[in-house]
Design an enzyme around this catalytic site. Structure first.
Site, PDB file in Angstrom:
ATOM      1  N   ALA A  80       0.903  -1.169   0.000  1.00  0.00           N
ATOM      2  CA  ALA A  80       0.000   0.000   0.000  1.00  0.00           C
ATOM      3  C   ALA A  80       0.935   1.210   0.000  1.00  0.00           C
ATOM      4  CB  ALA A  80      -0.889  -0.022   1.242  1.00  0.00           C
TER       5      ALA A  80
ATOM      6  N   CYS B  32      -1.280   4.137  10.978  1.00  0.00           N
ATOM      7  CA  CYS B  32      -1.144   5.362  11.771  1.00  0.00           C
ATOM      8  C   CYS B  32      -2.471   5.637  12.459  1.00  0.00           C
ATOM      9  CB  CYS B  32      -0.651   6.529  10.928  1.00  0.00           C
ATOM     10  SG  CYS B  32      -1.678   6.935   9.531  1.00  0.00           S
TER      11      CYS B  32
ATOM     12  N   ASP C 124       1.531  -1.125   5.012  1.00  0.00           N
ATOM     13  CA  ASP C 124       1.247   0.139   5.716  1.00  0.00           C
ATOM     14  C   ASP C 124      -0.215   0.442   5.367  1.00  0.00           C
ATOM     15  OD1 ASP C 124       1.503   2.574   6.987  1.00  0.00           O
ATOM     16  OD2 ASP C 124       2.530   3.549   5.327  1.00  0.00           O
TER      17      ASP C 124
HETATM   18  C1  LIG Z   1      -0.996   4.796   4.842  1.00  0.00           C
HETATM   19  S1  LIG Z   1      -1.041   5.044   3.129  1.00  0.00           S
HETATM   20  C2  LIG Z   1       0.536   4.451   2.617  1.00  0.00           C
HETATM   21  C3  LIG Z   1       1.663   5.420   2.836  1.00  0.00           C
HETATM   22  C4  LIG Z   1       2.975   4.939   2.223  1.00  0.00           C
HETATM   23  N1  LIG Z   1       3.325   3.607   2.726  1.00  0.00           N
HETATM   24  C5  LIG Z   1       4.145   5.876   2.463  1.00  0.00           C
HETATM   25  O1  LIG Z   1       4.863   5.697   3.450  1.00  0.00           O
HETATM   26  O2  LIG Z   1       4.334   6.800   1.662  1.00  0.00           O
HETATM   27  C6  LIG Z   1      -2.094   3.737   2.611  1.00  0.00           C
HETATM   28  C7  LIG Z   1      -2.244   3.614   1.113  1.00  0.00           C
HETATM   29  O3  LIG Z   1      -3.022   2.440   0.846  1.00  0.00           O
HETATM   30  C8  LIG Z   1      -3.761   2.686  -0.321  1.00  0.00           C
HETATM   31  N2  LIG Z   1      -4.842   1.669  -0.440  1.00  0.00           N
HETATM   32  C9  LIG Z   1      -6.155   1.794  -0.192  1.00  0.00           C
HETATM   33  N3  LIG Z   1      -6.802   0.640  -0.484  1.00  0.00           N
HETATM   34  C10 LIG Z   1      -5.862  -0.240  -0.911  1.00  0.00           C
HETATM   35  C11 LIG Z   1      -5.902  -1.577  -1.379  1.00  0.00           C
HETATM   36  N4  LIG Z   1      -7.052  -2.254  -1.460  1.00  0.00           N
HETATM   37  N5  LIG Z   1      -4.755  -2.165  -1.777  1.00  0.00           N
HETATM   38  C12 LIG Z   1      -3.565  -1.484  -1.689  1.00  0.00           C
HETATM   39  N6  LIG Z   1      -3.479  -0.204  -1.250  1.00  0.00           N
HETATM   40  C13 LIG Z   1      -4.610   0.406  -0.864  1.00  0.00           C
HETATM   41  C14 LIG Z   1      -4.242   4.110  -0.130  1.00  0.00           C
HETATM   42  O4  LIG Z   1      -4.680   4.682  -1.340  1.00  0.00           O
HETATM   43  C15 LIG Z   1      -2.989   4.766   0.446  1.00  0.00           C
HETATM   44  O5  LIG Z   1      -2.198   5.302  -0.577  1.00  0.00           O
END
Ligand SMILES: C[S@@+](CC[C@H](N)C(=O)[O-])C[C@H]1O[C@@H](n2cnc3c(N)ncnc32)[C@H](O)[C@@H]1O
Length: 331
Positions: free
Chosen positions: A124, A247, A193
């Site tokens: 993610a 978070c 994450d």
């Molecule tokens: C907490 S953020 C990640 C931050 C990133 N790891 C960083 O440090 O820059 C979570 C991410 O998961 C994505 N997300 C949402 N649903 C998801 C899914 N079904 N599969 C993978 N990623 C997903 C969101 O769009 C978002 O960009």
């Protein structure tokens, strides 16, 4: 419980504050309370894919930045909150030599401990701060893939990787719950994450950060997180490790998600996480009458202050047959 430093409940959602006080218990201090209201120091990491601290730091100092080192990471530094704009507009940030992100995020990548030559996935990934850190730790050796389903965030991820000298990372615009069907169990390490309610990013000066908070939102996140953690586990090699982090402070998004995996996957176990900081608590033994696995104490909940954001981490391992590295299944 020390509640002498209450956050006025007309600022953050009262139910959020009440729940957090229960989650952190006697650790509820002025530090935590003020982390929601005072401007935060701003941390950054020098990007070893493009430069070194010896080259970057003098340039930053020459621009008037009073940088302090993070004691546990040679590439990590921070400046006071009043220098935020000076840092974020600096050419070294714009050209990807320096990446601004919270030290708790750096701790998550350190806990994952990716090694050169391994097969690693960031499940993610956008906007890519942790992917870039993983890429730097792997020194460009091995196979690193990054997954993000939301198109605008996917483009941002790709732009950040390109700017940060990590164009070798394979990127996939995909719901990560579909990953194991495509890859099978092939990863040495996975970072999940997870998308979450973002409680650790709440700040009273930014009502947008908390205006959509609700128990319903937490339940929705829990549901998605269950699917993602199961998919991540299925994509691990026997012996492989997945760092699950959020978070959010909510036990529903943390201990409950991990506990369900432990109960349903007999090959799963929690490893202790060793952090180079002391601002953490172990995972909770129970929440609202629901008892979790005893090994939940191996998880970490980083407590917020003027520099660190809150963060929950669990290190999940896929066990092997005999502890000698022989795969139990799949082959
Ligand atoms: C907490 S953020 C990640 C931050 C990133 N790891 C960083 O440090 O820059 C979570 C991410 O998961 C994505 N997300 C949402 N649903 C998801 C899914 N079904 N599969 C993978 N990623 C997903 C969101 O769009 C978002 O960009």
């Amino acid at each position: 419980m020390n509640r002498t430093h209450e956050i006025p409940s007309d600022e953050l959602p009262p139910a959020f504050v009440e729940r957090l006080q229960v989650v952190v218990g006697s650790a509820w201090t002025l530090d935590i309370e003020q982390s929601f209201r005072l401007p935060k120091s701003v941390a950054f990491r020098v990007n070893r894919l493009l430069t070194t601290p010896a080259l970057a730091c003098p340039e930053l100092c020459a621009a008037g930045l009073a940088i302090e080192p993070l004691p546990w990471l040679a590439d990590g530094f921070f400046v006071s909150s009043d220098q935020r704009a000076l840092l974020t507009r600096h050419a070294l940030v714009e050209n990807g030599h320096v990446y601004v992100h919270n030290p708790s995020s750096m701790l998550a990548t350190l806990a994952l401990a990716p090694q050169p030559g391994e097969t690693v996935m960031d499940m993610a990934a956008a906007p890519g701060g942790k992917t870039l850190h993983i890429a730097a730790m792997m020194g460009g050796e091995g196979f690193l893939s990054a997954v993000e389903p939301v198109q605008s965030r996917f483009f941002k991820l790709k732009a950040n990787l390109r700017r940060g000298g990590a164009a070798f990372v394979r990127t996939y615009q995909l719901d990560a719950r579909r990953v194991p069907n495509k890859t099978g169990p092939r990863f040495d390490r996975i970072l999940l994450d997870a998308p979450c309610s973002g409680e650790a990013r709440f700040h009273v000066a930014e009502p947008d950060s908390y205006k959509n908070w609700s128990l319903r939102k937490i339940r929705e996140c829990h549901s998605k997180q269950r699917g993602l953690i199961r998919a991540g586990f299925a994509a691990l090699k026997p012996g492989g490790r997945m760092l699950y982090c959020t978070c959010s402070y909510a036990p529903e998004e943390n201990e409950a998600v991990v506990d369900e995996l432990l109960r349903t996957e007999s090959e799963s176990a929690l490893n202790e996480i060793h952090l180079p900081v002391e601002r953490w608590q172990p995972g909770l033994p129970e929440w609202q009458g629901h008892r979790f696995s005893d090994s939940m104490s191996r998880c970490r909940r980083i407590l917020p202050d003027h520099l660190y954001d809150g963060m929950f981490m669990a290190m999940i391992q896929k066990l092997t047959d005999d502890g000698l590295g022989k795969p139990r299944s799949f082959e």
